[in-house]
Design an enzyme around this catalytic site. Structure first.
Site, PDB file in Angstrom:
ATOM      1  N   LEU A 124      -3.591 -11.493  -0.489  1.00 18.16           N
ATOM      2  CA  LEU A 124      -2.606 -11.176   0.542  1.00 18.16           C
ATOM      3  C   LEU A 124      -3.320 -10.918   1.876  1.00 18.16           C
ATOM      4  O   LEU A 124      -2.997 -11.506   2.901  1.00 18.16           O
ATOM      5  CB  LEU A 124      -1.817  -9.921   0.103  1.00 18.16           C
ATOM      6  CG  LEU A 124      -0.834  -9.304   1.090  1.00 18.16           C
ATOM      7  CD1 LEU A 124       0.338 -10.254   1.357  1.00 18.16           C
ATOM      8  CD2 LEU A 124      -0.278  -7.968   0.548  1.00 18.16           C
ATOM      9  N   GLU A 126      -5.621 -10.511   5.169  1.00 21.03           N
ATOM     10  CA  GLU A 126      -6.364 -11.394   6.082  1.00 21.03           C
ATOM     11  C   GLU A 126      -6.982 -10.520   7.165  1.00 21.03           C
ATOM     12  O   GLU A 126      -6.625  -9.337   7.299  1.00 21.03           O
ATOM     13  CB  GLU A 126      -5.409 -12.414   6.722  1.00 21.03           C
ATOM     14  CG  GLU A 126      -4.787 -13.332   5.685  1.00 21.03           C
ATOM     15  CD  GLU A 126      -3.831 -14.349   6.291  1.00 21.03           C
ATOM     16  OE1 GLU A 126      -3.778 -14.467   7.537  1.00 21.03           O
ATOM     17  OE2 GLU A 126      -3.148 -15.028   5.501  1.00 21.03           O
ATOM     18  N   ILE A 156     -10.912  -9.963  -0.863  1.00 18.38           N
ATOM     19  CA  ILE A 156     -10.170 -10.305  -2.083  1.00 18.38           C
ATOM     20  C   ILE A 156     -10.967  -9.898  -3.329  1.00 18.38           C
ATOM     21  O   ILE A 156     -12.049 -10.434  -3.603  1.00 18.38           O
ATOM     22  CB  ILE A 156      -9.818 -11.814  -2.112  1.00 18.38           C
ATOM     23  CG1 ILE A 156      -9.035 -12.194  -0.839  1.00 18.38           C
ATOM     24  CG2 ILE A 156      -9.023 -12.149  -3.375  1.00 18.38           C
ATOM     25  CD1 ILE A 156      -7.773 -11.367  -0.548  1.00 18.38           C
ATOM     26  N   GLY A 240       3.675  -1.904  -8.721  1.00 14.67           N
ATOM     27  CA  GLY A 240       3.043  -1.727 -10.040  1.00 14.67           C
ATOM     28  C   GLY A 240       1.542  -1.556  -9.906  1.00 14.67           C
ATOM     29  O   GLY A 240       0.935  -0.748 -10.604  1.00 14.67           O
ATOM     30  N   GLU A 362      -4.996  -1.520  -1.948  1.00 11.78           N
ATOM     31  CA  GLU A 362      -3.590  -1.547  -2.408  1.00 11.78           C
ATOM     32  C   GLU A 362      -2.711  -0.618  -1.573  1.00 11.78           C
ATOM     33  O   GLU A 362      -1.807   0.047  -2.088  1.00 11.78           O
ATOM     34  CB  GLU A 362      -3.497  -1.281  -3.911  1.00 11.78           C
ATOM     35  CG  GLU A 362      -4.172  -2.420  -4.668  1.00 11.78           C
ATOM     36  CD  GLU A 362      -3.670  -2.709  -6.041  1.00 11.78           C
ATOM     37  OE1 GLU A 362      -2.561  -2.281  -6.381  1.00 11.78           O
ATOM     38  OE2 GLU A 362      -4.387  -3.411  -6.768  1.00 11.78           O
TER      39      GLU A 362
HETATM   40  N1  CAA Z   1       9.834  -4.204  -3.255  1.00 13.14           N
HETATM   41  C1  CAA Z   1      10.609  -5.247  -2.881  1.00 13.14           C
HETATM   42  N2  CAA Z   1      10.862  -5.534  -1.582  1.00 13.14           N
HETATM   43  C2  CAA Z   1      10.307  -4.741  -0.640  1.00 13.14           C
HETATM   44  C3  CAA Z   1       9.475  -3.645  -0.976  1.00 13.14           C
HETATM   45  C4  CAA Z   1       9.257  -3.390  -2.344  1.00 13.14           C
HETATM   46  N3  CAA Z   1       8.496  -2.371  -2.736  1.00 13.14           N
HETATM   47  N4  CAA Z   1       9.063  -3.061   0.163  1.00 13.14           N
HETATM   48  C5  CAA Z   1       9.596  -3.742   1.178  1.00 13.14           C
HETATM   49  N5  CAA Z   1      10.356  -4.764   0.683  1.00 13.14           N
HETATM   50  C6  CAA Z   1      11.166  -5.713   1.446  1.00 13.14           C
HETATM   51  C7  CAA Z   1      12.144  -4.950   2.331  1.00 13.14           C
HETATM   52  O1  CAA Z   1      13.323  -4.635   1.613  1.00 13.14           O
HETATM   53  C8  CAA Z   1      12.382  -5.943   3.436  1.00 13.14           C
HETATM   54  O2  CAA Z   1      13.319  -6.902   3.021  1.00 13.14           O
HETATM   55  P1  CAA Z   1      14.684  -7.132   3.875  1.00 13.14           P
HETATM   56  O3  CAA Z   1      14.196  -7.596   5.222  1.00 13.14           O
HETATM   57  O4  CAA Z   1      15.388  -8.192   3.101  1.00 13.14           O
HETATM   58  O5  CAA Z   1      15.370  -5.824   3.914  1.00 13.14           O
HETATM   59  C9  CAA Z   1      11.050  -6.651   3.591  1.00 13.14           C
HETATM   60  O6  CAA Z   1      10.346  -6.447   2.349  1.00 13.14           O
HETATM   61  C10 CAA Z   1      10.229  -6.124   4.730  1.00 13.14           C
HETATM   62  O7  CAA Z   1      10.066  -4.718   4.516  1.00 13.14           O
HETATM   63  P2  CAA Z   1       9.521  -3.769   5.661  1.00 13.14           P
HETATM   64  O8  CAA Z   1      10.312  -4.007   6.912  1.00 13.14           O
HETATM   65  O9  CAA Z   1       9.450  -2.381   5.096  1.00 13.14           O
HETATM   66  O10 CAA Z   1       8.047  -4.361   5.888  1.00 13.14           O
HETATM   67  P3  CAA Z   1       6.928  -3.946   6.907  1.00 13.14           P
HETATM   68  O11 CAA Z   1       6.428  -5.175   7.560  1.00 13.14           O
HETATM   69  O12 CAA Z   1       7.383  -2.812   7.766  1.00 13.14           O
HETATM   70  O13 CAA Z   1       5.741  -3.432   5.945  1.00 13.14           O
HETATM   71  C11 CAA Z   1       4.499  -1.954   4.513  1.00 13.14           C
HETATM   72  C12 CAA Z   1       5.865  -2.407   5.048  1.00 13.14           C
HETATM   73  C13 CAA Z   1       4.861  -0.922   3.437  1.00 13.14           C
HETATM   74  C14 CAA Z   1       3.629  -1.304   5.566  1.00 13.14           C
HETATM   75  C15 CAA Z   1       3.778  -3.160   3.866  1.00 13.14           C
HETATM   76  O14 CAA Z   1       3.341  -4.087   4.845  1.00 13.14           O
HETATM   77  C16 CAA Z   1       2.560  -2.750   3.046  1.00 13.14           C
HETATM   78  O15 CAA Z   1       2.697  -2.334   1.889  1.00 13.14           O
HETATM   79  N6  CAA Z   1       1.367  -2.868   3.627  1.00 13.14           N
HETATM   80  C17 CAA Z   1       0.110  -2.623   2.857  1.00 13.14           C
HETATM   81  C18 CAA Z   1      -0.336  -3.882   2.199  1.00 13.14           C
HETATM   82  C19 CAA Z   1      -1.198  -3.605   1.013  1.00 13.14           C
HETATM   83  O16 CAA Z   1      -0.952  -2.719   0.191  1.00 13.14           O
HETATM   84  N7  CAA Z   1      -2.234  -4.416   0.853  1.00 13.14           N
HETATM   85  C20 CAA Z   1      -3.067  -4.335  -0.291  1.00 13.14           C
HETATM   86  C21 CAA Z   1      -3.694  -5.650  -0.556  1.00 13.14           C
HETATM   87  S1  CAA Z   1      -3.976  -6.004  -2.255  1.00 13.14           S
HETATM   88  C22 CAA Z   1      -5.281  -5.082  -2.733  1.00 13.14           C
HETATM   89  O17 CAA Z   1      -5.739  -4.197  -2.077  1.00 13.14           O
HETATM   90  C23 CAA Z   1      -5.790  -5.391  -4.100  1.00 13.14           C
HETATM   91  C24 CAA Z   1      -7.175  -4.914  -4.296  1.00 13.14           C
HETATM   92  O18 CAA Z   1      -8.107  -5.456  -3.801  1.00 13.14           O
HETATM   93  C25 CAA Z   1      -7.444  -3.769  -5.169  1.00 13.14           C
END
Ligand code: CAA
Length: 378
Positions: A124, A126, A156, A240, A362
């Site tokens: 995810l 970038e 990643i 999850g 995450e």
């Molecule tokens: N489940 C389903 N849908 C969801 C959701 C969820 N938990 N959270 C948001 N959505 C949906 C919303 O309902 C919305 O949909 P609608 O427009 O239809 O209503 C859409 O997604 C956009 O939601 P937001 O407006 O809340 O989105 P945002 O741009 O403001 O971002 C954020 C919210 C929580 C900050 C999100 O960008 C985020 O979680 N950022 C962090 C990313 C992250 O965790 N990255 C980790 C990378 S992976 C990793 O780290 C793995 C590793 O190496 C260990």
């Protein structure tokens, strides 16, 4: 919910504990020192059928619940946080296929991942899209039977070893989060380049790389979920995933407590064990209390997930509290271990470096607060 573990949960917990102590712990220092991918541990995890714990048995998984999954991650993280995160991200890659995949995608990819024929990953992030995950710039354009993916992913986990990568890319530029789609990218079928390997502070055995997609052709049947649904796929997956990272943080925090208890009873100064000092006793009391609370938050989020109820807020709360507990108390554990705890090769030194990442990946602690406050205030 009740907090008593079931017989099945206890069995998987004790199996994971035995495996972690006997087979992972002896490798942990080397994995950290040399940045060695925990191949041996991973292969044994597959033999013990722990590489797809919550994936249903009909797809070759363990068919267990998320509480069991959290218990396993905690046990492994207690001895080696690198091995725990490799397993957590491998498991995370299976979740969106189970939730959003077509019957054909499930039949093809879940047995492959759950049976550890391929390592899984989740692409995810970038350079310009970390916390603001919706700002990604990688594109996917439909050309005949294939989507053509162009762009670069950063940080990643499992980047160099993964055979199956869940990749989020823009299919609708200008449409914000609704212009993002998710794809299952099989490295053998759709080659991409593994770029820079990051030289990290902690979780050094988990390999973190750049992925470069240059005209990477992915069959159109590998679109995961609907077109434009990719952001929701990613967010639901991360809900999850955050349970897994929170469990990892609980494991790190529990190990800090264990090392602090052991050392403070052994180490004598002023003619008595340092554990006889109230200064140490209070640090240990706070650690024990926070580890207990963090574990309950993790099990609460996992149990909600298992019962099919919403759990986004609870997963974010568990991840936030457990990560901050691990970080705060790893610093205390080094303090209790004194000079000996500050030396490379000391377990608490590694735990302190490993703890930090749980506040970052995450979703940072700030992102967890955004999720919790957003849901609480709406
Ligand atoms: N489940 C389903 N849908 C969801 C959701 C969820 N938990 N959270 C948001 N959505 C949906 C919303 O309902 C919305 O949909 P609608 O427009 O239809 O209503 C859409 O997604 C956009 O939601 P937001 O407006 O809340 O989105 P945002 O741009 O403001 O971002 C954020 C919210 C929580 C900050 C999100 O960008 C985020 O979680 N950022 C962090 C990313 C992250 O965790 N990255 C980790 C990378 S992976 C990793 O780290 C793995 C590793 O190496 C260990």
């Amino acid at each position: 919910m009740g907090f008593e573990l079931t017989e099945e949960q206890r069995l998987i917990q004790s199996m994971a504990r035995e495996f972690a102590i006997n087979e992972v712990a002896p490798l942990a220092e080397r994995i950290d020192r040399d940045g060695e991918f925990p191949t041996v541990a991973r292969n044994r995890l597959a033999e013990l059928e722990l590489t797809g714990i919550p994936t249903p048995a009909e797809y070759g998984g363990g068919g267990a619940d998320y509480v069991s999954y959290a218990l396993v991650i905690e046990e492994i993280a207690k001895v080696c946080a690198s091995t725990a995160v490799v397993l957590a991200v491998h498991t995370l890659a299976q979740a969106p296929i189970l939730k959003f995949g077509t019957p054909e995608q499930k039949a093809k990819f879940l047995p492959m991942l759950a049976g550890y024929k391929a390592l899984g990953g989740f692409a995810l992030t970038e350079a310009g899209a970390g916390s603001d995950a919706g700002a990604l710039a990688t594109t996917a354009v439909l050309e005949g039977d294939h989507y053509v993916i162009n762009g670069t992913k950063t940080f990643i986990t499992n980047g160099d070893g993964a055979g199956v990568m869940i990749v989020m890319a823009k299919t609708g530029p200008g449409e914000g989060t609704k212009g993002i789609s998710a794809f299952i990218v099989e490295k053998n079928e759709s080659p991409y380049t593994v770029g820079k390997h990051e030289d990290k502070m902690g979780v050094r055995g988990s390999h973190t790389t750049e992925l470069i997609f240059k005209n990477c052709k992915v069959p159109k049947e590998n679109l995961l979920g609907k077109i434009g649904q990719g952001f929701k796929v990613a967010m639901a997956t991360l809900d999850g995933g955050r349970i897994g990272i929170a469990a990892q943080a609980v494991g790190i925090a529990q190990a800090c407590l264990d090392e602090s208890v052991r050392y403070s009873k052994e180490r004598k100064q002023f003619g008595r064990p340092i554990a006889a000092n109230q200064a140490i006793q209070w640090m240990i009391a706070d650690m024990a209390k926070d580890v207990l609370a963090a574990r309950l938050l993790v099990h609460n989020a996992a149990a909600l997930c298992d019962s099919g109820q919403p759990f986004s807020l609870e997963a974010a709360a568990a991840k936030l509290f457990a990560a901050e507990t691990a970080m705060k108390h790893s610093i205390k554990a080094v303090q209790i271990n004194g000079g000996y705890g500050y030396i490379r090769g000391a377990k608490v030194e590694r735990l302190m470096r490993d703890a930090k990442i749980t506040e970052i990946y995450e979703g940072t602690s700030e992102v967890q607060r955004m999720v919790i406050s957003g849901m609480t205030l709406r």
